[in-house]
Design a protein around this motif. Sequence first.
Motif, short mmCIF file in Angstrom:
data_model
loop_
_atom_site.label_atom_id
_atom_site.label_comp_id
_atom_site.label_asym_id
_atom_site.label_seq_id
_atom_site.Cartn_x
_atom_site.Cartn_y
_atom_site.Cartn_z
N VAL A 44 1.00 -1.14 -0.04
CA VAL A 44 0.16 -0.08 0.02
C VAL A 44 0.73 1.25 0.02
CG1 VAL A 44 -1.77 1.21 1.14
CG2 VAL A 44 -1.81 -1.36 1.19
N GLU A 46 0.24 4.21 -0.30
CA GLU A 46 -0.23 5.44 0.27
C GLU A 46 0.37 5.42 1.86
OE1 GLU A 46 -3.42 4.04 -2.76
OE2 GLU A 46 -2.11 3.16 -1.48
N ARG A 76 -10.44 6.36 2.07
CA ARG A 76 -9.47 6.02 0.58
C ARG A 76 -8.50 4.88 1.50
NH1 ARG A 76 -5.53 9.92 -2.65
NH2 ARG A 76 -4.31 8.21 -4.05
N ARG A 80 -8.62 1.02 0.27
CA ARG A 80 -7.26 0.24 -0.51
C ARG A 80 -7.20 -1.16 0.54
NH1 ARG A 80 -4.58 -2.23 -2.54
NH2 ARG A 80 -2.50 -2.07 -3.05
N GLN A 83 -9.59 -3.81 -0.58
CA GLN A 83 -9.22 -4.74 -1.74
C GLN A 83 -8.47 -5.49 -1.48
OE1 GLN A 83 -7.40 -1.38 -3.93
NE2 GLN A 83 -9.00 -0.94 -4.84
#
Length: 142
Positions: A44, A46, A76, A80, A83
């Motif tokens: 990830v 982010e 957000r 993520r 998922q």
Amino acid sequence: MKGRYVLTLFTNRFQAFQPPQGVPVRITLGAPRFKLPYSLTHSVRELAPRRDYLSSPEPEFTAAYRADLDQFGPERIAARLRQITEAEGDHRLVLLCFEDLAKPGLWCHRRVFAAWWKDVTGDDVRELSPMEDDHYQQGTLM
């Protein structure tokens, strides 16, 4: 906003992760350059700190990293992470980086993320490795 995220998040270091803990997720800029005894298929981006403040002192780093997390926002980030849980069929995600927090004076972005996540969602993110300041919390794996 608090309580909406049905994710079970933990943090650990690459070297201490064990597959029964959940799904390993890389949250670092670079991948480990050493062989891992498990498959690391998820990352990830982010949640990785940016290079421009990576070597800053802890207060400046924390402020900049939390500002980045605020920019992405919990919705957000949760999307993520969901998922990955959907792809793996496991709600337990273990966010991994390099630092050994049992060593005196070390700190890490994974725990900055954990504090931010608690602040914005109300959900705890427990560390699965020993920490120097005795905040070791063995998380339930169920």
